[in-house]
Enzyme design. Structure first.
Site, PDB file in Angstrom:
ATOM      1  N   ALA A 163      42.826  24.560  13.371  1.00 57.22           N
ATOM      2  CA  ALA A 163      43.649  23.727  13.633  1.00 57.22           C
ATOM      3  C   ALA A 163      44.580  24.362  14.705  1.00 57.22           C
ATOM      4  CB  ALA A 163      44.482  23.058  12.742  1.00 57.22           C
ATOM      5  N   GLU A 179      50.420  23.620  10.448  1.00 55.49           N
ATOM      6  CA  GLU A 179      50.511  22.946  11.785  1.00 55.49           C
ATOM      7  C   GLU A 179      52.017  22.333  12.225  1.00 55.49           C
ATOM      8  OE1 GLU A 179      48.702  24.296  13.425  1.00 55.49           O
ATOM      9  OE2 GLU A 179      47.245  25.106  12.263  1.00 55.49           O
ATOM     10  N   GLU A 229      53.179  32.522  13.445  1.00 59.84           N
ATOM     11  CA  GLU A 229      52.166  32.475  12.484  1.00 59.84           C
ATOM     12  C   GLU A 229      52.387  32.894  11.156  1.00 59.84           C
ATOM     13  OE1 GLU A 229      50.149  30.552  13.044  1.00 59.84           O
ATOM     14  OE2 GLU A 229      49.664  30.602  15.249  1.00 59.84           O
TER      15      GLU A 229
END
Ligand code: BES
Ligand code: ZN
Length: 874
Positions: A270, A306, A328
């Site tokens: 994603a 996300e 991340e």
């Protein structure tokens, strides 16, 4: 050179004398011809004398005659393809201040899932193209000329010219639409300041469902026409996550709307584009009847991840890719926080140890890298989207949070987000805020974890009443590195009531056990247990001396330990065994202490260790392989029998996951009854796809069982699976089949499965399912296949992370020095930066296995222990 365009070549970053403020972009994709044309007008601030403007462009045709800066036409325009830059020279220095750079350009809608690309789908039986962007890390430059670095934040105002019947989405809401025959022009609101890698466009046929947050932000999930019911779960998770993050970061969601959309061809899982998050179909869509419990978890985690980026990453962005882990690692960590609050029964923080485990396993390689890593060329960025940035990153954040305390940590994060909103930050900026808020030496502590690769193993030894500790870098090859860390140590003795917390700053230290012992104990009491790294919040391993290790085995048997600690003990023990710091014999004895474990989170680690032991024993101790497998089967069987194949009313999510986990493991270990039952249920399912005998959760186990029985002369099972694949509409079902096809013990079937990847029946994004399933018996044929087809593979899977999958999956299973040498020789003249690290890591894994095998062969009492354990369990 000094005044030539070539002076800008070979630089890691663009010069800073000019920066974009606002992009006005008009883009017209042609979905049939697979190309696009565009016009850009960029307001640029020139801050120092220059006669050049230097920006990024790649695989774009820029119309030189169209270029103007204000009313100046350039005198020379050079595109350096290798550097991916466009250098525009004028005959005199540009005026300091703001001016508009305008130009026209054209490009191709490629099939590489990067930049501006086309994805294929079928609508009403007709094959169609959609146009999609994927810009992270450095591919916005393949769609329009731009300053394609995260620190060059600017505002974006897009206009799209698209076929009138299609949906056209971008980061911001539509302000106006005008239709002129077959083409409509869609105008979008101007965005706030944002980085180029977060710009997004999607054009195709879609339906959507909609909901809104408590603040009134509209949230939509777009799916293929007629499939919106599969978007409901993700929509619900999204709305709740946005509300949660708004509180957690003490900052509202920054944009007026959020769209999430499933894309059939998608390289990653994603992508967090600002206000328009794109997903693989398997990571967004959930169907009550067709998806498994693990699909459901994956969707929840991916959405939560996300959406966390909308703050951590999009609102506050890393200053340069060196700090990618901030994006991340953080999004990964916080996604567990969100999912834990939405689904407390999933025991998500215990499942987080999967992340820590992958981080620890990768970071034990000499070919690992520090969390903060130097980046000198755009082509190097893709390779760092790895377990170090994600899993180690997330784990060191958890370690810090646990050291500082949840409340202080959250408060500091909220002020960090406020301080750097619409701007960029480096790792040190985060430490500075945390340090200020907490008064703790955050920077010194954390720098040891983010600037140096690897992590320590703590040797723990009881000497009278002193617990003596010593740190040394842990490496899977058995050597000791030179690293030193500031280690947040936690420990407890006999109960979790009293916990000792302190920083180990030197090589060695000791603590008196009275400092963390709750009850008064008489001297010489042998029945104590001491657990370090409570709940595995620290990113390190522990090697206990024999006495302490024995105490822990007793504590496991007596059910005194937390789930997380049980996981930590088996993981550390396994890693120490691979590194030859402990025997396989003792690992097997430890595993035996888990024989009546019934928790999914613990057993998922136990089975992963079991499967690895079973594989290594094929090469290390072929004579004992059968017995070792039996031993491991005995260990897992009781829990599997209890659960059976059929779901039970009202059972927990984790039990559903456990059933699937155990059946798959038993099939892989060659347990005949499980294989036979899987095959039996498969036949019924094949005749009647609606049977209740094989729901999505147990299907993978049955598919793998079938593949264990398939051979080239008895291939009906393989053909049946192909038929299911071809008939399945659902990507999750397709992925279950793909993940089974190459798992046959028959080489010719493995070969056929590998070649299936080259047909247009398998999307390039899905190759890794087939690669990930290759049987041990198929390793040789897979390697020969890779060598034969290397040029084709390289050409087709250019996009780097996918190329690395081929190497990882095919090279890592080997276990001999000779093979490592052969692989190295093959790649000597074929190496490319995009998969260099993957190759080195894979080769290192092969050599580690080779050494582990040697040491296993020299264990004098392994055979005896196996017999003894087999008898004990009988
Ligand atoms: N930013 C990444 C997507 C990405 C990955 C872009 C690699 C470019 C290269 C996104 O936020 C992400 O991390 N996606 C994960 C899913 C997540 C649940 C860990 C993925 O794609 O696997
Ligand atoms: Zn991410």
């Amino acid at each position: 050179m000094a005044d030539s365009p070539a002076q800008f070549r070979g630089q890691a970053r663009l010069p800073r004398f000019a920066a974009p403020l606002r992009y006005d972009l008009r883009i017209r994709p042609d979905l049939a011809a697979c190309n696009f044309s565009g016009a850009a007008a960029v307001a640029v601030a020139v801050s120092a004398p220059t006669r050049f403007l230097v920006l990024n462009a790649a695989e774009l045709y820029v119309d030189r005659a169209s270029i103007r800066f204000q009313d100046l036409a350039p005198t020379d325009v050079t595109q350096f393809e290798e550097d991916e830059i466009l250098v525009i020279g004028f005959d005199r220095d540009l005026p300091i201040g703001e001016g508009v750079l305008a130009m026209n350009f054209t490009g191709t809608l490629n099939d590489q899932m990067r930049g501006f690309y086309r994805s294929k789908y079928v609508c009403n039986g007709e094959s169609r193209n959609m146009a999609v962007t994927q810009f992270e890390a450095a591919d916005a430059r393949r769609c329009f000329p731009c300053w394609d670095e995260p620190a060059f934040k600017a505002k974006f105002k897009l206009t799209l010219e698209v076929p009138s019947d299609l949906v056209a989405l971008s980061n911001m809401p539509v302000v106006k639409e005008t239709v002129s025959g077959p083409i409509k022009t869609v105008y979008y609101e101007e965005s706030p300041l944002m980085s180029t890698y977060l710009v997004a466009i999607v054009v195709g046929l879609f339906d959507y469902i909609e909901s809104s947050t408590s603040e009134g932000t509209k949230v939509r999930v777009y799916t293929q026409v007629g499939k919106t019911n599969q978007g409901k779960f993700a929509l619900d998770v999204a709305v709740k996550s946005l509300d949660l993050y708004k509180d957690y970061f003490a900052t509202p969601y920054p944009l007026p709307k959020l769209d999430m959309i499933a894309i059939p061809d998608f390289a990653a899982g994603a992508m967090e584009n600002y206000g328009l998050v794109t997903y693989r179909e398997t990571a967004l869509l959930y169907d009550e009847l067709l998806s498994s419990a693990s699909n459901k978890q994956q969707v929840a985690i991916t959405v939560a991840h996300e959406l966390a980026h909308q703050w951590f990453g999009n609102l506050v962005t890393m200053e340069w890719w060196t700090h990618l882990w901030l994006n991340e690692g953080f999004a990964s960590w916080v996604s567990y926080l969100a999912v834990d609050s939405l689904f407390p029964e999933w025991n998500n923080w215990t499942q987080f140890l999967d992340e820590t485990t992958s981080g620890l396993r990768l970071d034990a390689l000499a070919e690992s890298h520090p969390i903060e890593v130097e980046i000198n060329h755009a082509s190097e960025i893709d390779a760092i989207f790895d377990s170090i940035s994600y899993d180690k990153g997330a784990s060191v954040i958890r370690m810090l949070q646990s050291y500082l305390g949840a409340e202080r940590f959250q408060k500091a994060l909220a002020s960090y987000i406020k301080k750097y909103a619409y701007s960029n930050a480096k790792t040190e900026d985060l430490w500075a805020v945390l340090e200020e808020e907490s008064g703790e030496p955050v920077k010194d502590l954390m720098t040891t974890w983010t600037k140096q690769q690897g992590y320590p193993v703590i040797y723990a030894k009881l000497n009278g009443h002193d617990l003596e500790l010593e740190q040394a870098q842990f490496l899977s090859d058995g050597s000791s590195g030179t690293g030193m860390w500031i280690v947040p140590i936690t420990s407890c003795c006999d109960s979790y009531d009293v916990q000792k917390k302190f920083l180990l700053k030197d090589k060695t230290d000791k603590i008196h056990i009275k400092e963390f012992t709750a009850s008064q104990r008489s001297d010489g009491d042998k029945n104590i247990w001491i657990k370090l790294n409570i709940d595995q919040t620290g990113f390190y391993r522990v090697k206990y001396d024999d006495e302490l290790a024995a105490g822990l085995v007793n504590a496991i048997k007596a059910k005194k330990l937390s789930l997380m600690d049980k996981i930590g003990i088996v993981e550390d023990s396994y890693a120490l065994s691979v590194a030859r710091k402990q025997t396989l014999t003792s690992l097997l004895r430890l595993l035996n202490a888990y024989h009546d474990e019934s928790d999914y989170t613990v057993l998922s680690h136990v089975t992963s260790v079991c499967l690895s032991i079973s594989k290594i024993s094929v090469d290390a101790t072929p004579d004992l392989n059968k017995d070792i497998k039996q031993l491991l089967i005995n260990l897992l069987l009781p829990a599997a029998i209890k659960l059976g194949w059929d779901p039970k009313d009202g059972e927990s999510h984790l039990d559903v996951m456990l059933r699937s986990l155990l059946l798959i493991a038993l099939v892989r270990l060659g347990h005949n009854e499980t294989i036979n039952e899987g095959v039996r249920r498969f036949h019924i399912f094949f005749e009647d796809r609606k049977t209740s005998l094989l729901p999505p959760d147990t299907r993978k186990a049955a598919y793998l069982a079938v593949m264990r029985t398939v051979s080239i002369s008895n291939r009906s099972g393989y053909d049946a699976l192909l038929k299911i694949y071809r008939e399945a509409a659902e990507p999750q079902e397709k992925s279950r089949v793909l993940g089974s096809l190459s798992s046959s013990p028959d080489k010719d079937i493995v070969l056929e499965a590998l070649n299936f990847m080259f047909t247009d029946e398998v999307r390039h994004q899905d190759s890794y399912y087939i690669l990930g399933g290759i049987s041990l018996e198929g390793r040789e044929v897979a390697w020969t296949w890779l060598k034969t087809n290397w040029d084709h593979v390289l050409k087709t899977w250019k996009s780097s992370s996918l190329i690395s999958d081929f190497i990882n999956s095919i090279v890592s299973p080997f276990t001999s020095e000779e093979k490592a040498a052969e692989v190295s020789e093959f790649f000597a003249c074929r190496i490319k930066p995009s998969f260099q690290r993957a190759l080195k890591q894979s080769l290192e894994r092969v050599r580690i296995s080779a050494r582990w095998i040697e040491s296993i062969r020299s264990e004098p009492s392994l055979g005896e222990a196996v017999q003894e354990l087999l008898q004990g369990a009988a």
